[in-house]
Design an enzyme around this catalytic site. Structure first.
Site, PDB file in Angstrom:
ATOM      1  N   ALA A 142      48.948  34.670  35.574  1.00 54.92           N
ATOM      2  CA  ALA A 142      49.739  34.433  34.367  1.00 54.92           C
ATOM      3  C   ALA A 142      49.350  35.375  33.235  1.00 54.92           C
ATOM      4  O   ALA A 142      50.191  35.756  32.421  1.00 54.92           O
ATOM      5  CB  ALA A 142      49.576  32.983  33.928  1.00 54.92           C
ATOM      6  N   CYS A 143      48.097  35.791  33.198  1.00 55.70           N
ATOM      7  CA  CYS A 143      47.670  36.665  32.101  1.00 55.70           C
ATOM      8  C   CYS A 143      48.227  38.077  32.227  1.00 55.70           C
ATOM      9  O   CYS A 143      48.140  38.864  31.301  1.00 55.70           O
ATOM     10  CB  CYS A 143      46.139  36.710  32.017  1.00 55.70           C
ATOM     11  SG  CYS A 143      45.320  37.368  33.468  1.00 55.70           S
ATOM     12  N   HIS A 144      48.831  38.412  33.365  1.00 53.18           N
ATOM     13  CA  HIS A 144      49.410  39.741  33.546  1.00 53.18           C
ATOM     14  C   HIS A 144      50.935  39.715  33.591  1.00 53.18           C
ATOM     15  O   HIS A 144      51.566  40.719  33.888  1.00 53.18           O
ATOM     16  CB  HIS A 144      48.882  40.382  34.836  1.00 53.18           C
ATOM     17  CG  HIS A 144      47.438  40.717  34.745  1.00 53.18           C
ATOM     18  ND1 HIS A 144      46.481  40.008  35.394  1.00 53.18           N
ATOM     19  CD2 HIS A 144      46.786  41.672  34.044  1.00 53.18           C
ATOM     20  CE1 HIS A 144      45.286  40.510  35.112  1.00 53.18           C
ATOM     21  NE2 HIS A 144      45.449  41.515  34.291  1.00 53.18           N
TER      22      HIS A 144
END
Length: 104
Positions: free
Chosen positions: A45-47
């Site tokens: 999710a952080c990318h």
């Protein structure tokens, strides 16, 4: 499509509800765009929103092409075998369509 689908990560030492695969000759984001009935991602999710391959996958030694073809699939507590079969069928159809479109 068994020859075109590759497991990313250890075959046994992994989260029991998460699968990361790469599919030859497609971009993971294109597969997901062509399969609106599937809630999935191409990486963590952080990318999200980045058009670059996962740094984790490339650090594992995957080529850029294989990392770009990755999909991260996760099941939840209420996911049924029927849900998994339906998702598999939808993803396979999307990949077949993308492959056909590239051949033209």
């Amino acid at each position: 499509m068994p020859q075109a689908v590759h497991l990313n990560g250890h075959p046994a030492d992994r989260l029991p509800n998460t699968l990361n695969i790469s599919i030859d000759n497609v971009i993971g984001e294109e597969v997901l765009a062509a399969t609106p009935g599937i809630a999935s991602s191409t990486g963590s999710a952080c990318h999200e929103g980045k058009a670059e391959p996962s740094t984790v996958l490339t650090a594992m030694g995957l080529s850029r092409e294989r990392a770009l073809g990755a999909l991260r699939l996760t099941v939840g507590r209420w996911t049924t075998e029927r849900d998994v079969d339906a998702a598999s069928d939808q993803l396979a159809q999307s990949v077949q369509t993308l492959w056909s479109n590239r051949e033209r």
